[in-house]
Write an enzyme that holds these catalytic residues in place. Structure first.
Site, PDB file in Angstrom:
ATOM      1  N   SER A 233      89.027  73.884  63.249  1.00 21.01           N
ATOM      2  CA  SER A 233      88.263  74.745  64.161  1.00 21.01           C
ATOM      3  C   SER A 233      87.208  75.525  63.407  1.00 21.01           C
ATOM      4  O   SER A 233      87.340  75.793  62.217  1.00 21.01           O
ATOM      5  CB  SER A 233      89.200  75.748  64.844  1.00 21.01           C
ATOM      6  OG  SER A 233      90.297  75.095  65.409  1.00 21.01           O
TER       7      SER A 233
HETATM    8  N1  SAH Z   1      94.826  74.509  62.636  1.00 21.30           N
HETATM    9  C1  SAH Z   1      94.325  73.246  62.193  1.00 21.30           C
HETATM   10  C2  SAH Z   1      93.532  72.579  63.291  1.00 21.30           C
HETATM   11  C3  SAH Z   1      93.947  71.165  63.469  1.00 21.30           C
HETATM   12  S1  SAH Z   1      93.318  70.336  64.896  1.00 21.30           S
HETATM   13  C4  SAH Z   1      93.534  73.384  60.901  1.00 21.30           C
HETATM   14  O1  SAH Z   1      93.342  74.510  60.411  1.00 21.30           O
HETATM   15  O2  SAH Z   1      93.130  72.365  60.357  1.00 21.30           O
HETATM   16  C5  SAH Z   1      94.737  70.301  65.928  1.00 21.30           C
HETATM   17  C6  SAH Z   1      95.902  69.528  65.441  1.00 21.30           C
HETATM   18  O3  SAH Z   1      96.906  69.547  66.453  1.00 21.30           O
HETATM   19  C7  SAH Z   1      95.638  68.058  65.131  1.00 21.30           C
HETATM   20  O4  SAH Z   1      95.913  67.796  63.802  1.00 21.30           O
HETATM   21  C8  SAH Z   1      96.589  67.319  66.074  1.00 21.30           C
HETATM   22  O5  SAH Z   1      97.153  66.150  65.507  1.00 21.30           O
HETATM   23  C9  SAH Z   1      97.654  68.369  66.313  1.00 21.30           C
HETATM   24  N2  SAH Z   1      98.485  68.169  67.503  1.00 21.30           N
HETATM   25  C10 SAH Z   1      98.128  67.739  68.749  1.00 21.30           C
HETATM   26  N3  SAH Z   1      99.201  67.691  69.549  1.00 21.30           N
HETATM   27  C11 SAH Z   1     100.277  68.099  68.806  1.00 21.30           C
HETATM   28  C12 SAH Z   1     101.677  68.239  69.056  1.00 21.30           C
HETATM   29  N4  SAH Z   1     102.228  67.953  70.243  1.00 21.30           N
HETATM   30  N5  SAH Z   1     102.470  68.674  68.053  1.00 21.30           N
HETATM   31  C13 SAH Z   1     101.969  68.955  66.832  1.00 21.30           C
HETATM   32  N6  SAH Z   1     100.647  68.831  66.527  1.00 21.30           N
HETATM   33  C14 SAH Z   1      99.812  68.405  67.501  1.00 21.30           C
END
Ligand code: SAH
Length: 285
Positions: free
Chosen positions: A129
């Site tokens: 993000s």
């Molecule tokens: N906070 C992260 C942002 C990652 S983007 C950072 O700092 O990089 C959001 C993430 O949520 C993705 O990697 C995606 O795979 C994950 N995601 C989506 N659905 C999910 C679920 N049900 N359980 C765990 N992770 C999930």
């Protein structure tokens, strides 16, 4: 370094940050991994790959000369000043974001954009993000910790991604449980966080839709992926007085940030501004 700059927005910042003048855009000319050195291409599965990179793929900045280290620090300080100028006023959040080196969490081909206010690909079709959204969500979480001396208790993060936000959270909370459904990203986050030795961060591989009951109750829950409803497990695992911040998808497909407070009087839900997060998905892969 440029002549000193005093933040008119948040006096606390002046003690926190090196004396730098805010300048935009916050783009680093690192001479490595820039668009000329590497091409970022999207593969058919949505993953981001780099092509034509010479030298080390990761941590090129770690081996950079001292002057470059200062430039990176200055860029990060400018990013934080800009966040304060945009209205982020929580000194804890600004301090945490000034401490975590965002460029270490993205591919070296993108490191020169690490301190711009932009989301960036982290592989497997996912994105980190943009800093202003991370700051906004963490500030909303922090507001719920006012009564507890400002420090958050146990926090659950859904969607570890590259581990950046988990690292920022480690400065704000006593314990951070972060769950990721994609094995490739879970492993990447583990690698990114290894050198930081953040003993209060616990990385979990699994489907975050069910939360992580073993760590419950949580003072705060934060999701980095948006579904069309808040899973009931998250509400169940939230402590009384706790707060959840997540993107929520409306019927027309648009997303908005939602804050859920668990109070003795019941669940209070507040819809905030529009956001753009990757989808919340079930199962693991
Ligand atoms: N906070 C992260 C942002 C990652 S983007 C950072 O700092 O990089 C959001 C993430 O949520 C993705 O990697 C995606 O795979 C994950 N995601 C989506 N659905 C999910 C679920 N049900 N359980 C765990 N992770 C999930």
């Amino acid at each position: 370094m440029k002549p000193g700059f005093k933040s008119p927005f948040n006096p606390a910042l002046n003690d926190l940050l090196p004396m730098v003048r805010p300048g935009f855009p916050v783009r680093l000319n690192l001479g490595i991994g820039g668009p000329t050195a590497a091409k970022v291409i999207a593969s058919t599965d949505g993953a981001t790959k780099t092509k034509g990179l010479n030298g080390p793929k990761k941590s090129a900045l770690a081996a950079a000369p001292a002057g470059l280290g200062m430039a990176v620090q200055a860029a990060r300080a400018r990013m934080v000043h800009k966040l304060a100028a945009q209205g982020v006023s929580d000194a804890r959040v600004l301090s945490a974001m000034s401490q975590v080196e965002r460029h270490r969490f993205v591919d070296s081909a993108l490191a020169n954009q690490a301190y711009e206010d932009t989301s960036l690909p982290i592989g497997l079709g996912q994105t980190i993000s943009k800093p202003s959204v991370v700051a906004r969500m963490l500030e909303l979480l922090q507001q719920s910790a006012r009564g507890a001396g400002g420090k958050l208790g146990r926090v659950l993060e859904i969607g570890t991604g590259c581990g950046y936000q988990a690292a920022v959270l480690s400065h704000l909370a006593t314990e951070v449980y972060s769950i990721e459904r994609l094995r490739g990203l879970h492993d990447k986050a583990r690698e990114n966080l290894r050198d930081l030795r953040l003993s209060n961060v616990h990385l979990l591989f699994g489907d975050g839709m069910s939360g992580f009951p073993k760590g419950a109750p949580y003072a705060a829950i934060i999701a980095a992926a948006g579904g069309d409803a808040i899973p009931s497990a998250w509400i169940e695992q939230l402590a009384m007085g706790g707060r959840l911040v997540a993107p929520l998808q409306a019927a027309n497909g648009s997303q908005a940030l939602v804050v859920v407070d668990k109070t003795p009087e019941g669940i209070r839900q507040t819809l905030l501004e529009a956001v753009h997060f990757v989808p919340l998905k079930s199962g693991t892969s």
